[in-house]
Design an enzyme around this catalytic site. Structure first.
Site, PDB file in Angstrom:
ATOM      1  N   ASP A  88       0.839  -1.207   0.000  1.00 29.42           N
ATOM      2  CA  ASP A  88       0.000   0.000   0.000  1.00 29.42           C
ATOM      3  C   ASP A  88       0.872   1.253   0.000  1.00 29.42           C
ATOM      4  O   ASP A  88       0.571   2.238  -0.680  1.00 29.42           O
ATOM      5  CB  ASP A  88      -0.930  -0.012   1.226  1.00 29.42           C
ATOM      6  CG  ASP A  88      -1.829  -1.229   1.235  1.00 29.42           C
ATOM      7  OD1 ASP A  88      -2.384  -1.565   0.170  1.00 29.42           O
ATOM      8  OD2 ASP A  88      -1.962  -1.874   2.292  1.00 29.42           O
ATOM      9  N   HIS A 144      -5.471  -3.530   5.432  1.00 26.30           N
ATOM     10  CA  HIS A 144      -5.109  -3.849   4.049  1.00 26.30           C
ATOM     11  C   HIS A 144      -6.309  -4.411   3.275  1.00 26.30           C
ATOM     12  O   HIS A 144      -6.326  -5.573   2.881  1.00 26.30           O
ATOM     13  CB  HIS A 144      -3.930  -4.838   4.026  1.00 26.30           C
ATOM     14  CG  HIS A 144      -3.540  -5.215   2.628  1.00 26.30           C
ATOM     15  ND1 HIS A 144      -2.975  -4.328   1.735  1.00 26.30           N
ATOM     16  CD2 HIS A 144      -3.688  -6.376   1.936  1.00 26.30           C
ATOM     17  CE1 HIS A 144      -2.771  -4.928   0.579  1.00 26.30           C
ATOM     18  NE2 HIS A 144      -3.202  -6.175   0.671  1.00 26.30           N
TER      19      HIS A 144
HETATM   20  N1  LIG Z   1      -0.414  -8.460   1.921  1.00 26.83           N
HETATM   21  C1  LIG Z   1      -0.434  -8.065   0.672  1.00 26.83           C
HETATM   22  O1  LIG Z   1      -0.231  -6.878   0.387  1.00 26.83           O
HETATM   23  C2  LIG Z   1      -0.683  -9.040  -0.448  1.00 26.83           C
HETATM   24  C3  LIG Z   1      -0.380  -8.682  -1.769  1.00 26.83           C
HETATM   25  C4  LIG Z   1      -0.573  -9.624  -2.765  1.00 26.83           C
HETATM   26  C5  LIG Z   1      -1.084 -10.888  -2.464  1.00 26.83           C
HETATM   27  N2  LIG Z   1      -1.377 -11.197  -1.166  1.00 26.83           N
HETATM   28  C6  LIG Z   1      -1.879 -12.520  -0.815  1.00 26.83           C
HETATM   29  O2  LIG Z   1      -0.796 -13.457  -0.815  1.00 26.83           O
HETATM   30  C7  LIG Z   1      -1.301 -14.775  -1.013  1.00 26.83           C
HETATM   31  C8  LIG Z   1      -0.504 -15.515  -2.085  1.00 26.83           C
HETATM   32  O3  LIG Z   1      -0.645 -14.898  -3.330  1.00 26.83           O
HETATM   33  P1  LIG Z   1       0.076 -15.518  -4.639  1.00 26.83           P
HETATM   34  O4  LIG Z   1      -0.283 -14.636  -5.768  1.00 26.83           O
HETATM   35  O5  LIG Z   1       1.494 -15.825  -4.359  1.00 26.83           O
HETATM   36  O6  LIG Z   1      -0.738 -16.899  -4.765  1.00 26.83           O
HETATM   37  P2  LIG Z   1      -0.270 -18.244  -5.530  1.00 26.83           P
HETATM   38  O7  LIG Z   1      -1.461 -19.109  -5.634  1.00 26.83           O
HETATM   39  O8  LIG Z   1       0.462 -17.896  -6.774  1.00 26.83           O
HETATM   40  O9  LIG Z   1       0.783 -18.865  -4.530  1.00 26.83           O
HETATM   41  C9  LIG Z   1       0.417 -19.331  -3.268  1.00 26.83           C
HETATM   42  C10 LIG Z   1       1.343 -20.469  -2.889  1.00 26.83           C
HETATM   43  O10 LIG Z   1       0.950 -20.921  -1.602  1.00 26.83           O
HETATM   44  C11 LIG Z   1       1.104 -22.322  -1.610  1.00 26.83           C
HETATM   45  N3  LIG Z   1       0.328 -22.939  -0.543  1.00 26.83           N
HETATM   46  C12 LIG Z   1      -0.986 -23.230  -0.496  1.00 26.83           C
HETATM   47  N4  LIG Z   1      -1.278 -23.845   0.669  1.00 26.83           N
HETATM   48  C13 LIG Z   1      -0.122 -23.928   1.369  1.00 26.83           C
HETATM   49  C14 LIG Z   1       0.226 -24.461   2.622  1.00 26.83           C
HETATM   50  N5  LIG Z   1      -0.671 -25.025   3.415  1.00 26.83           N
HETATM   51  N6  LIG Z   1       1.514 -24.373   3.007  1.00 26.83           N
HETATM   52  C15 LIG Z   1       2.441 -23.790   2.217  1.00 26.83           C
HETATM   53  N7  LIG Z   1       2.165 -23.282   1.011  1.00 26.83           N
HETATM   54  C16 LIG Z   1       0.899 -23.347   0.594  1.00 26.83           C
HETATM   55  C17 LIG Z   1       0.641 -22.760  -2.988  1.00 26.83           C
HETATM   56  O11 LIG Z   1       1.086 -24.052  -3.310  1.00 26.83           O
HETATM   57  C18 LIG Z   1       1.250 -21.681  -3.846  1.00 26.83           C
HETATM   58  O12 LIG Z   1       2.527 -22.039  -4.311  1.00 26.83           O
HETATM   59  C19 LIG Z   1      -2.783 -14.581  -1.365  1.00 26.83           C
HETATM   60  O13 LIG Z   1      -3.567 -14.826  -0.224  1.00 26.83           O
HETATM   61  C20 LIG Z   1      -2.875 -13.133  -1.758  1.00 26.83           C
HETATM   62  O14 LIG Z   1      -4.164 -12.585  -1.590  1.00 26.83           O
HETATM   63  C21 LIG Z   1      -1.187 -10.300  -0.164  1.00 26.83           C
HETATM   64  O1  LIG Z   2      -5.649  -7.320  -4.078  1.00 23.55           O
HETATM   65  C1  LIG Z   2      -5.328  -8.451  -3.721  1.00 23.55           C
HETATM   66  O2  LIG Z   2      -6.152  -9.375  -3.613  1.00 23.55           O
HETATM   67  C2  LIG Z   2      -3.888  -8.761  -3.426  1.00 23.55           C
HETATM   68  C3  LIG Z   2      -3.233  -7.774  -2.521  1.00 23.55           C
HETATM   69  O3  LIG Z   2      -3.896  -7.647  -1.298  1.00 23.55           O
HETATM   70  C4  LIG Z   2      -3.005  -6.436  -3.162  1.00 23.55           C
HETATM   71  O4  LIG Z   2      -3.244  -5.415  -2.524  1.00 23.55           O
HETATM   72  O5  LIG Z   2      -2.537  -6.403  -4.307  1.00 23.55           O
END
Ligand SMILES: NC(=O)c1ccc[n+]([C@@H]2O[C@H](COP(=O)([O-])OP(=O)(O)OC[C@H]3O[C@@H](n4cnc5c(N)ncnc54)[C@H](O)[C@@H]3O)[C@@H](O)[C@H]2O)c1
Ligand SMILES: O=C(O)C[C@H](O)C(=O)O
Length: 356
Positions: free
Chosen positions: A193, A220
């Site tokens: 953010d 967030h």
């Molecule tokens: N905080 C933030 O600002 C922010 C920003 C972007 C994404 N996110 C979040 O981050 C998370 C991941 O996003 P992504 O795009 O990498 O998703 P993705 O699906 O590409 O990757 C997620 C990974 O987690 C693994 N996984 C699933 N269950 C698991 C477990 N029990 N133990 C270990 N690994 C496990 C999957 O195998 C996969 O490789 C999502 O929840 C997304 O919303 C948060």
């Molecule tokens: O928007 C989402 O679901 C992923 C993450 O929280 C973001 O802000 O990009």
């Protein structure tokens, strides 16, 4: 003929440190043990990434492998961890990389870690809110945090899995139940953010984003993401139209990416950048560097809510100081009330998930 046969067996050699504990030689891809001379124990921190094979996990693994403060990097996932580990381990930087695949290897992945970064979980598709991810991701976060409580209870935890406004409460409750909860060491990652806010504000002001600092407080998700444009550095004024445009774009930056990716996930590359920036700040704090300040979603007494994102000072103990909000204008005060209402429900949902 013999040479071809041998090539077909695809002999790969692999050093012991990359092998899982239950490794056996053989199979189609014939992995062969090679004992290497022991490395001279480079000083640095031990970092684990849980969800390391995912959209965020892979570029984050790459960036953490490049961080000179990291001496050991553990990459854990329920799929594809060996491939990502083999790949990243070839980078000629200092950190030793080890891979861990699936639940039976979670404890080995976590033992001895100083910092655990969690991007494990499902991402959004167009039309979904972050809260729609709760059902799956809360369970994943619970399991991973039970492992942390058991194997590295003193580690600093950077929680990325959405909905962060609820998953941080889930993690806190797991740690409380295990008797290991230290509020200073649990940080919900909201750096993306701030990264977005710096970028969009710099565009409007015609500045280099590296010169701009925008505090983003609250949480967030949507209206809980509250940029404090009255506190932008360098001091700047914005027209009402600019304030509306910037607030809306910062609050909906995640959705902008989800829609552009059209079903292929959410922000991964900018998130890996943000996570690496935040993890580096945590490591510099752990090392004892003075004046390391970042925004994060932490246990807080700044409002009546148990968790809230503000600037925090990172030190040897984690989030050692949680800063107050500072003076808000009328627009921000109204935004704060909206943010708190939604945040209260999201936090309670996380608490109830564990307390039942
Ligand atoms: N905080 C933030 O600002 C922010 C920003 C972007 C994404 N996110 C979040 O981050 C998370 C991941 O996003 P992504 O795009 O990498 O998703 P993705 O699906 O590409 O990757 C997620 C990974 O987690 C693994 N996984 C699933 N269950 C698991 C477990 N029990 N133990 C270990 N690994 C496990 C999957 O195998 C996969 O490789 C999502 O929840 C997304 O919303 C948060
Ligand atoms: O928007 C989402 O679901 C992923 C993450 O929280 C973001 O802000 O990009």
């Amino acid at each position: 003929m013999e040479a071809n046969a041998q090539a077909n067996r695809r002999i790969a050699t692999i050093t012991n440190h990359l092998l899982p504990p239950n490794f056996q030689e053989g199979g189609d891809v014939h992995l062969k043990r090679v004992d290497c001379r022991a490395k001279g124990g480079a000083p640095g921190f031990k970092v684990a990434i849980l969800g390391a094979a995912g959209g965020i996990g892979q570029p984050l693994a790459l960036l953490m492998k490049m961080n000179p403060l990291v001496s050991v990097l553990h990459l854990y996932d329920v799929v594809n961890a060996p491939g990502v580990t083999a790949d990243v381990s070839h980078m000629d930087t200092g950190a030793v990389v080890r891979g861990f695949l699936g639940q039976p290897q979670l404890e080995s992945a976590l033992t001895g870690m100083d910092l655990v970064i969690i991007p494990a979980g499902v991402p959004r598709k167009p039309g979904m809110t972050r809260d729609d991810l709760f059902k799956i991701n809360a369970g994943i976060v619970r399991t991973l945090c039970e492992g942390i409580a058991k194997c590295c209870p003193n580690a600093v935890v950077n929680l990325i899995s959405n909905p962060v406004n609820s998953t941080v409460a889930v993690a806190a409750e797991v740690f409380k139940k295990a008797g290991t909860y230290d509020p200073k060491r649990l940080l919900g990652v909201t750096t993306l953010d701030v990264v977005r806010a710096n970028t969009f504000v710099a565009e409007v002001l015609g500045l280099d984003p590296r010169e701009v600092d925008v505090p983003v407080v609250g949480g967030h998700a949507g209206v809980t993401i509250l940029p404090l444009l009255s506190q932008v550095k360098p001091p700047s004024s914005f027209s009402p139209g600019e304030v509306d445009y910037l607030t809306d774009r910062i609050q909906n930056g995640g959705t902008e990416v989800v829609e552009a990716k059209a079903g292929a996930g959410s922000a991964t590359l900018s998130m890996a950048y943000a996570a690496a920036k935040f993890a580096d700040a945590c490591l510099r704090g752990l090392k004892g560097e003075a004046g390391v300040v970042e925004c994060a979603f932490v246990a807080s007494e700044v409002t009546e809510l148990p968790f809230f994102a503000t600037k925090v000072r990172l030190g040897r103990a984690g989030a050692e100081e949680v800063y107050q909000l500072g003076p808000l204008n009328e627009y921000e005060r109204m935004g704060l009330e909206k943010a708190k209402k939604e945040l209260a429900e999201s936090i309670q949902k996380g608490i109830d998930f564990i307390r039942g």
